[in-house]
Design a protein around this motif. Structure first.
Motif, PDB file in Angstrom:
ATOM      1  N   TYR A 202       0.891  -1.203  -0.087  1.00 34.59           N
ATOM      2  CA  TYR A 202       0.382  -0.168  -0.530  1.00 34.59           C
ATOM      3  C   TYR A 202       0.276   1.200  -0.232  1.00 34.59           C
ATOM      4  O   TYR A 202       1.262   2.256  -0.900  1.00 34.59           O
ATOM      5  CB  TYR A 202      -1.504   0.176   1.117  1.00 34.59           C
ATOM      6  CG  TYR A 202      -1.777  -1.213   1.186  1.00 34.59           C
ATOM      7  CD1 TYR A 202      -2.680  -1.806   0.554  1.00 34.59           C
ATOM      8  CD2 TYR A 202      -2.319  -2.020   2.492  1.00 34.59           C
ATOM      9  CE1 TYR A 202      -3.634  -2.322  -0.165  1.00 34.59           C
ATOM     10  CE2 TYR A 202      -3.420  -2.897   2.330  1.00 34.59           C
ATOM     11  CZ  TYR A 202      -4.077  -2.917   1.219  1.00 34.59           C
ATOM     12  OH  TYR A 202      -5.162  -4.155   1.093  1.00 34.59           O
ATOM     13  N   ARG A 205       2.465   1.811  -3.282  1.00 35.58           N
ATOM     14  CA  ARG A 205       1.228   1.905  -4.408  1.00 35.58           C
ATOM     15  C   ARG A 205       0.868   4.013  -4.039  1.00 35.58           C
ATOM     16  O   ARG A 205       0.351   3.963  -5.152  1.00 35.58           O
ATOM     17  CB  ARG A 205      -0.781   1.476  -4.782  1.00 35.58           C
ATOM     18  CG  ARG A 205      -1.434   1.821  -5.390  1.00 35.58           C
ATOM     19  CD  ARG A 205      -2.081   2.315  -4.608  1.00 35.58           C
ATOM     20  NE  ARG A 205      -2.847   2.299  -3.271  1.00 35.58           N
ATOM     21  CZ  ARG A 205      -3.843   1.718  -3.356  1.00 35.58           C
ATOM     22  NH1 ARG A 205      -4.738   2.090  -4.875  1.00 35.58           N
ATOM     23  NH2 ARG A 205      -4.447   1.835  -2.413  1.00 35.58           N
ATOM     24  N   ASP A 224      -6.758   2.513  -9.808  1.00 40.60           N
ATOM     25  CA  ASP A 224      -7.002   2.309  -8.480  1.00 40.60           C
ATOM     26  C   ASP A 224      -7.777   1.005  -8.666  1.00 40.60           C
ATOM     27  O   ASP A 224      -8.420   0.395  -7.759  1.00 40.60           O
ATOM     28  CB  ASP A 224      -7.358   3.507  -7.479  1.00 40.60           C
ATOM     29  CG  ASP A 224      -6.555   4.602  -7.197  1.00 40.60           C
ATOM     30  OD1 ASP A 224      -5.043   4.231  -7.103  1.00 40.60           O
ATOM     31  OD2 ASP A 224      -6.943   5.400  -7.599  1.00 40.60           O
ATOM     32  N   GLU A 225      -8.674   1.302  -9.518  1.00 39.49           N
ATOM     33  CA  GLU A 225     -10.160   0.608  -9.654  1.00 39.49           C
ATOM     34  C   GLU A 225      -9.486  -1.030  -9.736  1.00 39.49           C
ATOM     35  O   GLU A 225      -9.620  -2.102  -8.781  1.00 39.49           O
ATOM     36  CB  GLU A 225     -10.702   0.457 -11.043  1.00 39.49           C
ATOM     37  CG  GLU A 225     -11.836   0.198 -10.986  1.00 39.49           C
ATOM     38  CD  GLU A 225     -12.623   0.359 -12.148  1.00 39.49           C
ATOM     39  OE1 GLU A 225     -13.793  -0.281 -12.413  1.00 39.49           O
ATOM     40  OE2 GLU A 225     -12.372   1.521 -12.522  1.00 39.49           O
ATOM     41  N   GLU A 228      -8.041  -2.173  -6.240  1.00 40.50           N
ATOM     42  CA  GLU A 228      -8.875  -2.598  -5.095  1.00 40.50           C
ATOM     43  C   GLU A 228      -9.492  -3.924  -6.164  1.00 40.50           C
ATOM     44  O   GLU A 228     -10.285  -4.379  -4.616  1.00 40.50           O
ATOM     45  CB  GLU A 228      -9.780  -1.547  -5.426  1.00 40.50           C
ATOM     46  CG  GLU A 228      -8.902  -0.215  -4.653  1.00 40.50           C
ATOM     47  CD  GLU A 228      -8.496  -0.368  -3.915  1.00 40.50           C
ATOM     48  OE1 GLU A 228      -8.657  -1.582  -2.741  1.00 40.50           O
ATOM     49  OE2 GLU A 228      -7.639  -0.253  -2.864  1.00 40.50           O
ATOM     50  N   ARG A 229      -9.973  -3.879  -7.271  1.00 40.00           N
ATOM     51  CA  ARG A 229     -10.802  -5.450  -7.810  1.00 40.00           C
ATOM     52  C   ARG A 229      -9.779  -6.836  -7.540  1.00 40.00           C
ATOM     53  O   ARG A 229     -10.297  -7.365  -6.422  1.00 40.00           O
ATOM     54  CB  ARG A 229     -11.147  -4.898  -9.318  1.00 40.00           C
ATOM     55  CG  ARG A 229     -12.186  -6.342  -9.588  1.00 40.00           C
ATOM     56  CD  ARG A 229     -12.567  -5.219 -11.028  1.00 40.00           C
ATOM     57  NE  ARG A 229     -13.215  -4.808 -10.560  1.00 40.00           N
ATOM     58  CZ  ARG A 229     -14.433  -4.335 -12.062  1.00 40.00           C
ATOM     59  NH1 ARG A 229     -14.262  -4.713 -13.438  1.00 40.00           N
ATOM     60  NH2 ARG A 229     -14.784  -2.854 -12.254  1.00 40.00           N
ATOM     61  N   GLY A 231      -7.360  -7.265  -5.271  1.00 42.16           N
ATOM     62  CA  GLY A 231      -7.468  -7.398  -3.929  1.00 42.16           C
ATOM     63  C   GLY A 231      -8.866  -7.836  -3.602  1.00 42.16           C
ATOM     64  O   GLY A 231      -8.888  -8.991  -3.083  1.00 42.16           O
ATOM     65  N   THR A 232      -9.615  -6.982  -3.947  1.00 41.89           N
ATOM     66  CA  THR A 232     -10.991  -8.248  -3.241  1.00 41.89           C
ATOM     67  C   THR A 232     -11.212  -9.489  -3.869  1.00 41.89           C
ATOM     68  O   THR A 232     -12.115 -10.336  -2.428  1.00 41.89           O
ATOM     69  CB  THR A 232     -12.329  -7.182  -4.228  1.00 41.89           C
ATOM     70  OG1 THR A 232     -12.110  -5.869  -3.582  1.00 41.89           O
ATOM     71  CG2 THR A 232     -13.748  -7.831  -3.517  1.00 41.89           C
ATOM     72  N   ALA A 254      -1.669  -4.820  -9.092  1.00 39.84           N
ATOM     73  CA  ALA A 254      -2.639  -5.482  -8.834  1.00 39.84           C
ATOM     74  C   ALA A 254      -2.797  -6.458  -8.695  1.00 39.84           C
ATOM     75  O   ALA A 254      -3.690  -7.543  -7.501  1.00 39.84           O
ATOM     76  CB  ALA A 254      -3.605  -5.170  -9.708  1.00 39.84           C
ATOM     77  N   HIS A 257      -1.250  -7.698  -5.053  1.00 39.19           N
ATOM     78  CA  HIS A 257      -2.167  -7.106  -4.322  1.00 39.19           C
ATOM     79  C   HIS A 257      -3.493  -8.574  -3.767  1.00 39.19           C
ATOM     80  O   HIS A 257      -3.883  -9.083  -2.960  1.00 39.19           O
ATOM     81  CB  HIS A 257      -3.052  -6.290  -4.454  1.00 39.19           C
ATOM     82  CG  HIS A 257      -4.102  -5.209  -3.637  1.00 39.19           C
ATOM     83  ND1 HIS A 257      -5.176  -4.858  -4.019  1.00 39.19           N
ATOM     84  CD2 HIS A 257      -4.393  -5.696  -2.445  1.00 39.19           C
ATOM     85  CE1 HIS A 257      -6.174  -4.322  -2.914  1.00 39.19           C
ATOM     86  NE2 HIS A 257      -5.202  -4.532  -1.655  1.00 39.19           N
ATOM     87  N   ARG A 261      -3.404 -10.635  -0.477  1.00 42.98           N
ATOM     88  CA  ARG A 261      -5.024 -10.620  -0.105  1.00 42.98           C
ATOM     89  C   ARG A 261      -5.254 -12.695  -0.076  1.00 42.98           C
ATOM     90  O   ARG A 261      -5.776 -12.881   1.249  1.00 42.98           O
ATOM     91  CB  ARG A 261      -5.821 -10.440  -0.479  1.00 42.98           C
ATOM     92  CG  ARG A 261      -5.622  -8.594  -0.563  1.00 42.98           C
ATOM     93  CD  ARG A 261      -6.269  -7.755   0.330  1.00 42.98           C
ATOM     94  NE  ARG A 261      -8.177  -8.123   0.376  1.00 42.98           N
ATOM     95  CZ  ARG A 261      -8.309  -7.084   0.057  1.00 42.98           C
ATOM     96  NH1 ARG A 261      -7.969  -5.737  -0.518  1.00 42.98           N
ATOM     97  NH2 ARG A 261      -9.670  -7.250   0.169  1.00 42.98           N
TER      98      ARG A 261
END
Length: 263
Positions: A202, A205, A224-225, A228-229, A231-232, A254, A257, A261
């Motif tokens: 983080y 980034r 960013d999108e 985050e996607r 990571g989810t 990404a 990430h 996770r």
């Protein structure tokens, strides 16, 4: 160690690794036959003189070929045995090499570009020695693989690569014990802490975002999108995931990430 000792140990290690992917027996057989070609006098004399240039890997797969050519579940085993010192080649492209080795009185050129360690005549002596070393091995059982026989190329490819890893990791682990007897213990002492690594990711980034400045606001929004996607998706149960994104959208970060996770 002798050829028998080495192949027996690699078979056991490979089976242990293969257990993790639901393919212990396939990995065990790959380990048991991976160095069959080293029964070759030519290979052994080459080792003694420091010129072991013959290809022994393809010979192990060629030995297996007549017994399992009607069993597609064994094709990945033949592929990884042939490749354990080079790179993977699809079964259909290997068949002719297997047939040629088993029929030719001369050494054929293997896929690696080297001459095969065994000829047709030399196979007889190698088989005799193998049966002496492993008298308990008589049949090739049906392999239960972690994917359907009618699976697509993606599943087959991924499984073959994982089986390949089981074999080469086992081969390396056994071979290095002579120099480093504590290798297996020390190699597993890895201080892997995904939570702390996520914090560093983080920070990385955020630093990239600050350097990019306002002129990259639109690109940063896309990055960013994606970040985050991924990571989810990393919070989901284990499975197969795909990620498609154009150049410049921060795919490497990404994916890290996602991986951290997921861990």
């Amino acid at each position: 160690p002798t050829v028998r000792e080495h192949m027996g140990d690699v078979a056991q290690y490979a089976a242990d690794y293969g257990q993790e992917i639901g393919a212990a027996e396939a990995a065990r057989i790959a380990g048991l036959f991976h160095d069959f070609g080293k029964y070759s006098k030519t290979f052994q004399e080459g080792v003694l003189h420091g010129i072991a240039s013959a290809d022994h890997a393809v010979c192990g797969a060629a030995f297996l070929y007549p017994y399992v050519r009607s069993k597609p579940s064994y094709f990945p085993v033949l592929e990884v045995v042939s490749a354990h010192h080079t790179s993977l080649i699809e079964y259909g492209m290997l068949e002719q090499f297997f047939k040629s080795i088993l029929k030719s009185s001369n050494r054929i050129t293997a896929p690696s570009g080297k001459e095969s360690a065994l000829t047709k005549e030399e196979f007889q002596g190698a088989v005799k020695q193998f049966k002496t070393d492993f008298p308990g091995f008589h049949t090739f059982p049906r392999l239960e693989l972690p994917y359907a026989q009618d699976a697509g190329n993606l599943e087959t490819m991924l499984f073959t690569r994982m089986l390949f890893s089981c074999l080469v990791d086992a081969d390396y682990s056994v071979s290095i014990r002579d120099e480093h007897p504590d290798y297996m213990e020390t190699s597993e002492q890895i201080d892997f802490q995904p939570e702390k690594l996520l914090e560093k990711l983080y920070e990385k980034r955020d630093a990239i975002r600050r350097r990019a400045g306002r002129n990259c606001q639109a690109v940063n929004q896309i990055r960013d999108e994606l970040f985050e996607r991924c990571g989810t998706m990393g919070d989901l149960p284990a499975g197969l995931f795909t990620r498609t994104a154009p150049t410049g959208t921060g795919k490497t970060l990404a994916l890290l990430h996602f991986a951290l996770r997921h861990c």
